[in-house]
Design a protein around this motif. Structure first.
Motif, mmCIF file in Angstrom:
data_model
loop_
_atom_site.group_PDB
_atom_site.id
_atom_site.type_symbol
_atom_site.label_atom_id
_atom_site.label_comp_id
_atom_site.label_asym_id
_atom_site.label_seq_id
_atom_site.Cartn_x
_atom_site.Cartn_y
_atom_site.Cartn_z
ATOM 1 N N ALA A 59 -1.402 31.748 -81.781
ATOM 2 C CA ALA A 59 -1.586 31.970 -80.345
ATOM 3 C C ALA A 59 -0.562 32.956 -79.807
ATOM 4 N N GLU A 60 0.669 32.827 -80.236
ATOM 5 C CA GLU A 60 1.719 33.727 -79.765
ATOM 6 C C GLU A 60 1.477 35.155 -80.217
ATOM 7 N N ALA A 61 0.914 35.323 -81.410
ATOM 8 C CA ALA A 61 0.704 36.661 -81.959
ATOM 9 C C ALA A 61 -0.525 37.353 -81.373
ATOM 10 N N ALA A 62 -1.460 36.583 -80.825
ATOM 11 C CA ALA A 62 -2.684 37.169 -80.273
ATOM 12 C C ALA A 62 -2.366 38.001 -79.036
ATOM 13 N N GLU A 63 -3.042 39.131 -78.895
ATOM 14 C CA GLU A 63 -2.782 40.023 -77.768
ATOM 15 C C GLU A 63 -3.356 39.490 -76.461
ATOM 16 N N ALA A 64 -4.399 38.681 -76.537
ATOM 17 C CA ALA A 64 -5.047 38.238 -75.302
ATOM 18 C C ALA A 64 -5.818 36.950 -75.554
ATOM 19 N N VAL A 65 -6.161 36.261 -74.452
ATOM 20 C CA VAL A 65 -6.930 35.026 -74.541
ATOM 21 C C VAL A 65 -7.617 34.758 -73.203
ATOM 22 N N ASP A 155 0.879 34.329 -66.896
ATOM 23 C CA ASP A 155 1.791 34.707 -67.982
ATOM 24 C C ASP A 155 1.377 33.991 -69.263
ATOM 25 N N LYS A 156 0.816 34.719 -70.198
ATOM 26 C CA LYS A 156 0.291 34.133 -71.430
ATOM 27 C C LYS A 156 1.352 33.346 -72.181
ATOM 28 N N ASP A 157 2.508 33.942 -72.413
ATOM 29 C CA ASP A 157 3.539 33.292 -73.223
ATOM 30 C C ASP A 157 4.081 32.038 -72.538
ATOM 31 N N GLY A 202 -11.442 31.790 -89.537
ATOM 32 C CA GLY A 202 -10.574 32.893 -89.157
ATOM 33 C C GLY A 202 -9.151 32.405 -88.937
ATOM 34 N N LYS A 203 -8.489 32.938 -87.949
ATOM 35 C CA LYS A 203 -7.132 32.514 -87.655
ATOM 36 C C LYS A 203 -7.144 31.137 -86.979
ATOM 37 N N PRO A 204 -6.107 30.333 -87.215
ATOM 38 C CA PRO A 204 -6.101 28.960 -86.674
ATOM 39 C C PRO A 204 -5.742 28.902 -85.189
ATOM 40 N N TYR A 205 -6.582 29.493 -84.371
ATOM 41 C CA TYR A 205 -6.329 29.498 -82.931
ATOM 42 C C TYR A 205 -6.647 28.128 -82.328
ATOM 43 N N PRO A 206 -5.930 27.749 -81.278
ATOM 44 C CA PRO A 206 -6.325 26.545 -80.534
ATOM 45 C C PRO A 206 -7.598 26.834 -79.750
ATOM 46 N N LEU A 207 -8.534 25.888 -79.766
ATOM 47 C CA LEU A 207 -9.800 26.080 -79.066
ATOM 48 C C LEU A 207 -9.995 25.101 -77.912
ATOM 49 N N THR A 217 -7.822 19.274 -69.147
ATOM 50 C CA THR A 217 -8.437 19.728 -70.397
ATOM 51 C C THR A 217 -8.682 21.225 -70.298
ATOM 52 N N LEU A 218 -8.295 21.943 -71.342
ATOM 53 C CA LEU A 218 -8.412 23.394 -71.349
ATOM 54 C C LEU A 218 -9.156 23.867 -72.589
ATOM 55 N N ARG A 219 -9.897 24.953 -72.416
ATOM 56 C CA ARG A 219 -10.582 25.598 -73.529
ATOM 57 C C ARG A 219 -10.064 27.027 -73.670
ATOM 58 N N PHE A 220 -9.961 27.480 -74.912
ATOM 59 C CA PHE A 220 -9.440 28.804 -75.204
ATOM 60 C C PHE A 220 -10.489 29.585 -75.988
ATOM 61 N N SER A 221 -10.701 30.837 -75.600
ATOM 62 C CA SER A 221 -11.698 31.669 -76.279
ATOM 63 C C SER A 221 -11.258 33.130 -76.204
ATOM 64 N N ASP A 222 -12.050 33.993 -76.822
ATOM 65 C CA ASP A 222 -11.813 35.443 -76.793
ATOM 66 C C ASP A 222 -10.396 35.803 -77.240
ATOM 67 N N TRP A 223 -9.905 35.069 -78.239
ATOM 68 C CA TRP A 223 -8.569 35.372 -78.757
ATOM 69 C C TRP A 223 -8.525 36.796 -79.312
ATOM 70 N N GLY A 224 -7.506 37.548 -78.884
ATOM 71 C CA GLY A 224 -7.302 38.904 -79.381
ATOM 72 C C GLY A 224 -8.191 39.954 -78.768
#
Length: 247
Positions: A59-65, A155-157, A202-207, A217-224
């Motif tokens: 997650a930290e390495a991904a450019e966007a989410v 702020d993503k980080d 793929g990469k072990p992103y949190p979803l 509750t949060l959902r994460f998508s469009d990583w990178g």
């Protein structure tokens, strides 16, 4: 049969067909068809602490989410729909029936809302001032308490560092699926400390994250997947002054 069940059936059938070809062509006697981690990125076989570490690193390495869902903080529920990256973010926030948009470009933060929002925030009944701010991108002064409060949503980080933490003893809770993607679920204190679904593809992103104590509750998508953030037109921007309404 549900859509997920049909996808699983098709996936199983395809895996079986591939296995048959391999066996026929090579003389192998098995393909590990009972292994739920077959064909995955392998994090499902790790210890829960290692999975949490891997997903934070990804997650930290991904450019966007793209982040959406709800967050409960200080007794107030915020519904978020935000696109975030290292140098900015944009999206919408709703709380107590009032909605507003946030846009951050570097250190510049803008808040956009309708006249009803500004009337409630101002609290002095000055509808004329609220009308001037209606639908405008209002620049938030960096020294204003609202800047610290709302910039964190863009702020993503900062946001992910505060969210991607499970509390208590970690454990795995089986294989699941989120939006058609296979996941491994890890929990804190059997779920009371939160649950996190991590992609096995793929990469072990949190979803998906269910926060401890029912705090949203949060959902994460469009990583990178990068996106553009640009300053609003000068005609759509208002500099409110030194301080926004405190309420």
């Amino acid at each position: 049969m549900t859509a997920i069940s049909r996808r699983r059936t098709r996936r199983t059938a395809l895996a079986g067909a591939v296995c048959a070809l391999v066996v026929t062509g090579t003389g192998l006697t098995g393909c590990g068809g009972d292994d739920p981690d077959a064909g995955t990125n392998g994090v499902g076989k790790l210890q829960p602490g290692q999975i949490q570490s891997r997903t934070r690193t990804a997650a930290e390495a991904a450019e966007a989410v793209h982040l959406s869902g709800s967050v409960v903080t200080s007794g107030r529920t915020y519904t978020l729909d935000m696109r975030l990256k290292s140098d900015g973010g944009s999206g919408s926030v709703t709380s107590q029936g009032m909605a507003f948009r946030l846009l951050r470009i570097g250190e510049r933060l803008y808040l956009k809302a309708d006249a009803g929002f500004w009337n409630q925030a101002d609290g002095d009944g000055d509808t004329g001032a609220a009308d001037k701010l209606d639908g405008k991108f209002v620049k938030v002064p960096q020294g204003d308490p609202a800047y610290k409060k709302f910039s964190g949503f863009t702020d993503k980080d900062v946001l992910l560092e505060g969210l991607l933490t499970l509390h208590g003893e970690l454990a795995t809770d089986g294989h699941h699926e989120q939006a058609g993607v296979r996941t491994i679920r890890i929990t804190g204190d059997e779920g009371s400390g939160g649950t996190l679904d991590v992609s096995l593809e793929g990469k072990p992103y949190p979803l998906r994250l269910a926060r401890a104590g029912g705090a949203g509750t949060l959902r994460f998508s469009d990583w990178g997947q990068d996106f553009a953030v640009k300053a609003p037109a000068s005609g759509d921007t208002v500099d409110y002054g030194k301080q926004l309404p405190t309420s």
